[in-house]
Design an enzyme around this catalytic site. Sequence first.
Site, PDB file in Angstrom:
ATOM      1  N   GLY A  73       3.615 -16.253   1.029  1.00 55.18           N
ATOM      2  CA  GLY A  73       4.343 -15.695  -0.100  1.00 55.18           C
ATOM      3  C   GLY A  73       4.934 -16.689  -1.066  1.00 55.18           C
ATOM      4  N   ASP A  94      15.186 -11.943   3.292  1.00 57.67           N
ATOM      5  CA  ASP A  94      15.486 -10.538   3.510  1.00 57.67           C
ATOM      6  C   ASP A  94      16.456 -10.424   4.687  1.00 57.67           C
ATOM      7  OD1 ASP A  94      14.235  -7.749   2.681  1.00 57.67           O
ATOM      8  OD2 ASP A  94      14.346  -7.748   4.868  1.00 57.67           O
TER       9      ASP A  94
END
Length: 173
Positions: free
Chosen positions: A48, A107
């Site tokens: 990512g 996150d």
Amino acid sequence: MKTKEDYIEKVIFTEEEIAKRVKELSAQISEDYKDITKPLLTVGILNGAVIFYTDVVRRLTIPVHFDFMISSSYDANTHTSGKVNILKNIDNDPKGRDILLVEDIIDSGTTMNYLVNYFKEKGAESVKVCALLNKPSRRKVEVKIDYVGFEVPDEFIVGYGLNIIAICRISEF
């Protein structure tokens, strides 16, 4: 045939906003590490962070070494399992090195907290974290993020490879 716009609910950061913030982050990192004696070991967390990582690192004005790793605490359903797996480790020895971990989004914090502690246990001189996106509302494990691009809401976020960051209609996937 659907286009990317068919899946995007709302653009939250434009290409220009991202570029400006990346430039600011790179300048701050360069300033903070200007006096180190060895090249900064930058570690991009794949897959990512690859675009963000390259954008940040190429703008640094200090000597750097490049490395990558793959790790995850998520299952196939994008839920954190709480257990971190390192699928590809770095090639450089972290002992005695200043390390900058570069991630796309933090996150739950589980993976990044694990990685910071992992590199400290391996003898790193220092470990700092740079993340394009911070989603603090989802935090399960506290982790210090030294360089934050943007804070984002608890939504499914996509982008950067699209030159924007957007909230996506998850039902469409």
